[in-house]
Design an enzyme around this catalytic site. Sequence first.
Site, PDB file in Angstrom:
ATOM      1  N   PHE A 247      13.247  -6.890   0.559  1.00  0.00           N
ATOM      2  CA  PHE A 247      13.595  -6.082  -0.612  1.00  0.00           C
ATOM      3  C   PHE A 247      14.339  -6.897  -1.654  1.00  0.00           C
ATOM      4  O   PHE A 247      15.193  -6.384  -2.368  1.00  0.00           O
ATOM      5  CB  PHE A 247      14.389  -4.836  -0.196  1.00  0.00           C
ATOM      6  CG  PHE A 247      13.715  -4.036   0.876  1.00  0.00           C
ATOM      7  CD1 PHE A 247      12.521  -3.374   0.602  1.00  0.00           C
ATOM      8  CD2 PHE A 247      14.222  -3.980   2.164  1.00  0.00           C
ATOM      9  CE1 PHE A 247      11.874  -2.648   1.587  1.00  0.00           C
ATOM     10  CE2 PHE A 247      13.569  -3.274   3.154  1.00  0.00           C
ATOM     11  CZ  PHE A 247      12.388  -2.606   2.870  1.00  0.00           C
ATOM     12  N   ARG A 594      -6.438  -2.419  -9.582  1.00  0.00           N
ATOM     13  CA  ARG A 594      -7.216  -2.094  -8.395  1.00  0.00           C
ATOM     14  C   ARG A 594      -6.338  -2.201  -7.157  1.00  0.00           C
ATOM     15  O   ARG A 594      -5.538  -3.129  -7.029  1.00  0.00           O
ATOM     16  CB  ARG A 594      -8.395  -3.062  -8.240  1.00  0.00           C
ATOM     17  CG  ARG A 594      -9.374  -2.613  -7.155  1.00  0.00           C
ATOM     18  CD  ARG A 594     -10.355  -3.697  -6.752  1.00  0.00           C
ATOM     19  NE  ARG A 594     -11.268  -4.122  -7.807  1.00  0.00           N
ATOM     20  CZ  ARG A 594     -12.325  -3.425  -8.226  1.00  0.00           C
ATOM     21  NH1 ARG A 594     -12.605  -2.264  -7.697  1.00  0.00           N
ATOM     22  NH2 ARG A 594     -13.097  -3.902  -9.178  1.00  0.00           N
ATOM     23  N   ASN A 597      -5.862  -2.682  -0.642  1.00  0.00           N
ATOM     24  CA  ASN A 597      -5.956  -2.042   0.674  1.00  0.00           C
ATOM     25  C   ASN A 597      -5.214  -0.719   0.603  1.00  0.00           C
ATOM     26  O   ASN A 597      -3.986  -0.692   0.526  1.00  0.00           O
ATOM     27  CB  ASN A 597      -5.344  -2.965   1.738  1.00  0.00           C
ATOM     28  CG  ASN A 597      -5.431  -2.380   3.141  1.00  0.00           C
ATOM     29  OD1 ASN A 597      -5.192  -1.186   3.345  1.00  0.00           O
ATOM     30  ND2 ASN A 597      -5.755  -3.204   4.104  1.00  0.00           N
ATOM     31  N   THR A 600      -2.120  -0.237   3.159  1.00  0.00           N
ATOM     32  CA  THR A 600      -0.882  -0.978   2.919  1.00  0.00           C
ATOM     33  C   THR A 600      -0.306  -0.634   1.551  1.00  0.00           C
ATOM     34  O   THR A 600       0.911  -0.651   1.368  1.00  0.00           O
ATOM     35  CB  THR A 600      -1.123  -2.491   3.049  1.00  0.00           C
ATOM     36  OG1 THR A 600      -2.161  -2.881   2.141  1.00  0.00           O
ATOM     37  CG2 THR A 600      -1.517  -2.868   4.462  1.00  0.00           C
ATOM     38  N   GLY A 668      -0.160  -5.466  -8.797  1.00  0.00           N
ATOM     39  CA  GLY A 668       1.114  -5.538  -8.077  1.00  0.00           C
ATOM     40  C   GLY A 668       1.714  -4.160  -7.873  1.00  0.00           C
ATOM     41  O   GLY A 668       1.737  -3.340  -8.797  1.00  0.00           O
ATOM     42  N   GLY A 670       4.623  -3.622  -5.375  1.00  0.00           N
ATOM     43  CA  GLY A 670       5.780  -3.641  -4.462  1.00  0.00           C
ATOM     44  C   GLY A 670       6.991  -2.888  -4.960  1.00  0.00           C
ATOM     45  O   GLY A 670       7.804  -2.434  -4.172  1.00  0.00           O
ATOM     46  N   GLU A 671       7.150  -2.784  -6.266  1.00  0.00           N
ATOM     47  CA  GLU A 671       8.411  -2.265  -6.780  1.00  0.00           C
ATOM     48  C   GLU A 671       8.314  -0.946  -7.527  1.00  0.00           C
ATOM     49  O   GLU A 671       9.282  -0.199  -7.605  1.00  0.00           O
ATOM     50  CB  GLU A 671       9.059  -3.329  -7.684  1.00  0.00           C
ATOM     51  CG  GLU A 671       9.899  -4.287  -6.851  1.00  0.00           C
ATOM     52  CD  GLU A 671       9.874  -5.713  -7.345  1.00  0.00           C
ATOM     53  OE1 GLU A 671       8.761  -6.274  -7.478  1.00  0.00           O
ATOM     54  OE2 GLU A 671      10.939  -6.265  -7.602  1.00  0.00           O
TER      55      GLU A 671
END
Lengths: 705, 333
Positions: A247, A594, A597, A600, A668, A670-671
Site C-alpha cells: 500500500f 481495459r 483480469n 484481480t 491502472g 490500484g489506487e
Amino acid sequence: MTEQRTRGIAPRSIGTSLDRVDGPEKVTGLAAYAVEHGADEGVSAPLSVWLVTSTIAKGRVSRVDPSRALAHPGVTAVLDHTNAPRLEQTDNGELAILQDDRVGFRGQVVALVLAETSEAAREGAALVEVSYEPEPHEAELREDNATYKPDKVNPAMETDTDEGDVDAALASAPVLVEQTYRTPYEHNNPLEPHATVAWWAEHEGREVLSMFDSTQGVHGVVQALAPMLGLEPDQVRVRAPYVGGGFGSKGEAHAHVMATVLAAQTTGGRPVRLAVTRQQMFSLTGYRTATISHMRLGAGADGRLTAIEHAVQEQTSVVREFAEQTASPTRMLYAAPHRRTSHRLARLDVAVPSWMRAPGEMPGMFAHEVAMDELAVACGLDPIVLRERNEPDLDPETGKPFNDRRLVECLRRGAERFGWADRPPEPRARLDGDWWIGTGVASATYPAMKQPGNTARVTSLEGGRYEVAIGSVDIGTGARTVLTQIAADALDVAPTDVELAIADSLLPSASVAGGSSGTSSWGSAIVAAAQLFRADHGAVPAPGLHTTASAADDPASEAYAFHSFGAVFAEARVNRWTGEVRVPRLHGVYSVGRVINPRTARSQLVGGLVMGLSAALFEESHRDPRFGHVVTQDLATYHVASHADVLDVDAEWLEESDEAFTPMGSRGIGEIGIVGTAAAVANATFHATGTRVRSLPLTADHFLE
Amino acid sequence: MRALDYRRPESAQEAVELVSSHPGARYLAGGSNLVDHLKLGVAAPDVLVDVSRLPLDDVEEVEGEDGAVLRIGANVRNSDLAAHPVVRSRFPVVARATLAGASGQIRNQATTAGNLLQRTRCVYFQDVTTACNKRKPGTGCSALGGYARYNAILGASAHCVTTHPSDLAVGLAAVDATVVVLGVEGERRIRLEDLHRLPGDRPEADTTLAASDLITAVELPMVDTDTRSTYAKVRDRASFAFALVSVAATLRMEGDRVGEVRIAWGGVAHKPWRARRAEAALTGGGIEEDAVRAAVDEELATATTDDGTAYKVAMVRNTTTMTLLRLAGEVRR
C-alpha cells in the site's frame, strides 16, 4: 536493449479471469516471503537483528551501554553510532542510520542487536541502555505552524498553482462554500510486516550484497542503497518473490533495510534477518500525513463553478522531506476559470511520512468532494447534476483534451445501479427503526501513469514456450498473473506457454509497484519485447533466442491528458441513540481503460473501496505530541474495517480500451478505489442525519444527539 | 530470550500453593492477554502457573446458601459460556456481553476468570516507553492529558484514568454475580461488584484479590423468568473493538411499574459501574424516555470529562435509554 514502438495487442487471455498463477503456492503455504528463505537460497544459519529505537523525539544519544545485552545468552553484537559501518552518502536522513548521535524523531533506530535467535535479539534490545540529551521538540501539526513552502510536492509537482483572479471571483460569487476539512494520520499496515534478509560475499574480487526484501520494487532498493554503501548497482542483488502487501509503505526502502545491511556487514558473511514489529511499523515504515484543507468554492446559483481554491496544510519530517500532493486532483477535476491551490508544511520532529495508497488524491478528494456536496446543498441541486454542470471540455490543469473522460457516465451508471433516483432530496428524511438512513456520492479520479526505466526480455524455450523476464514485483495484486496474460497475448500464445520471471534485480529493470503504474509500465515493456522478438525471430523461433526491449514513448500521446475516473455511491446508517455509523452499501463504477483480469481487478477496486470505507469510519493514528510518537500503535487500537463492517461492497467498470495509453488498452487500477470513497460515506452520513462532519474518521461521537 | 519457569499443577490447591510461594509467579489461563504482555514487556513473571487444564469447566445449576445459582467454572471458555442454553435463556445479558467481546478465535481461547482479570488496554499501559502508574507505580499517568478516547468519566483518580476493558464483567455486574475464590486461607466468595476496584492511589491493583488468589468459579443467582436482560455495546467498529460505552441491564416490570432494574456500565470507569442511583430513581416508576435520561443524569452527577471523553456523557445516557426502552418493549410483548 532497444526502444520499440508498440502496437495494440489483440486480447485473448486479456479480459479473462485467469486463476492467479501463484495461487496454489500461496494457499498451500509454499510461497516463501522475505524472512522465510532458507539455506537452499543462500540464507544459511542467519543471525537475527532487533532494532533499538529512541525514546526521545529530538536530541542526542549520549551513551549506549551494551553490556547487559552482550551478557545475554545468544547475543553476538550490539551496533550503535559509534561502531556501525560508515556510509558513503548520508543525505537521505531516513536511511543514514547510526552515522551520528542525532535523534530526529521518537522511534528512530539508535542501536541494533544481533543474536542467534530472534527471541535473544529481542531481549537483548530490551537490555541495551541508551542515555540521551533531549532537546525540546515539536510534533504537532497546527494551522499556525504549517507555513513552510516546499520546492515541490510528491513526486515532482508544482507546490502552488494560481490562475485567473480567485479572490475577485469568490468575492462576487452568488454562492460560496468556504470550509476546512481534516484527515488524520494513517498507517498503511500491510498484512506482512516489513522484513529483510541480507548477506555479504565476495565474488570475483568484488563485494556483493544479496538480499531478500519485502518491497514494492527491487531495483528501487538497489538504487537507494548502492550509492550509500559505495557500491555499483551490479554489486547489489535484491529479490522479492512474494510480498504480503505494501500500500505504498514498501515503495521505498526504509531504515530497517539499511539496519539489516549494516548489521550484515559485521558478521563475516553470515546472513542477517530482521522482521519489523507491528509497533515499529508506526514509526519506521512510512505513513500518510494528516491534512488540513481550506476549501473555497465560488459558484453561480446554477452551481457552475467560477472559482476553486484548495489551500493545504500538512506536515513533513525534519529528517527527510515528503510533501503529499493533496491539492493535485483539485487542479484537474472540475471546470472553473479562477483556480488556486497551495501546499504548506509543518516541519516536525517526527517519523518520515511517505506514500500511502493514492497519496494526494485520497485526502484531497475527501475535502473537494465533501465541499461539492455542500455546494449542491447550497444550490439546491442534486449532487450528480452539480458535477455534470462542472464538466470541463479540456483538462483544466494542462489545457489538453482528455483522452477519455467518462466521469459523467460513471456517475449515471452508478446512479442507475444504486437506485439514486429514489433518494429524498432533503437530509434526515428516512428513519428505519433506530437508524437514520442516507445516501451519498463522490467522484473519483486518478492519473494514468507510466514510469520510465522499464525493460523486458523474451527468450524462446523448447516446445513453443517462452520465458518473459522483468524485475517487477507482485505485492499481492495479481501482477504475476496479469503480466503472464499480457505476455501471452503479445506473443500470441497460451498463458501456459509463458514462464514469467520477476522480482529479482538481476532481471531487466522495472519501476516500483506504485502510482497504479505497474501493469501499464511493465506490461508496455513486455509488449515491446514480445513484438520486437516476433519481428526479429518470427513465429516459430529456435529455442534460446532472446530479445530485450523497452517501450518507446508515443509522441502522439503527448497531446492528451490521461486520467481514470470513477463514481462512488454509499448508503450510511447512523444510529439515532449511539451515533454509530454503518455502511450497508458501497458501490463504485470506474473508467480505467481495459481490464486485464476481471477477478484481480475486482479485488483491487473492491479492496480500494474497503480501504476507503475503513478510512472513512475508523482509521486514525493518534500521535501524542508530548512524546512525538503514535500511541495507537497496534491493530487493536488502530482500527481497520473488520469483516462485520464490510457488507455489500461492489465495483464495476465501463467497457473500454485506451490504446493511446498502453498497447494493452489499460490505465491502472490500484489506487482509484480509495479515492472519493470517504467523501461518499461522509456525504451519506450528512444525508442521513443532517449533521455535516468535515473531519475523518466519522466516529460515533460526531453524531450523538 | 527471557527464561521463565512453567508449572502445570494438578489441582487448584496446588496452584495456589505454587503462586503463594513464588513472588514472581503468575497464573496463566487462556493467555490471550498475558502472552501479549510478555511480548510487550508489560509483565515479566519468573514462573507461569498454568491453570488452564484444571477441571474447572462445568456450567451447572447448584443450590447455594441463598438459593439456586448457576455456577460457571473459571475455565469455561467464553465461546462455551455464550452458547450455554441456560445462560442464553436466563441470562441473555451475560451471553450477549460475552459475544460482544473480542473475536471468535479469542473467545475460543479465553476463559471466564481470565476475562474478568484482563487488564486495561490503555495505550500508555501497554507502551513501556511511557510512564504509567498502573504498570510502574509512581511514574505518573501519561493518559492524563494524552489520548483520552477510552478514558474513564467516573471514579478516576489523579493517578489513573483508565477503564476496565471486559464486557463479560459488565454483564455479570448487572446480574449480581459472585466470584468464588480459593486463597491460601481457603475458599471465599466476593461479589463481582467488589472484585474490581477504583484506582485511587493504587492503580496497580485492578482487583481486591491477592496475587495468589485463584478464581475457581462465578455464580449467578437464578432469576425469575419474567426478568428480561440485554447488553448494548457502542464501539468504533462493528466487531473486535473495546467499548466506548456499554450498558448491561436487567428489568422486571410489575404492571407498568419497574419492579427491579439493574444497570451496569462499561467503558466509563476502572471497574464495571453499577448505576445504583439510576436504578433507585427508576424503581417503582415507568420506563419512559425522559425518566431514564433523568435517572442516568443523576448517576452521572459526579462524572468528570475532558475534550477526549466529553462525548461519553451523551453516549451513556442515550445508550442506557435505548437499552431500557427495548427491554420494556420486550416485557410488554
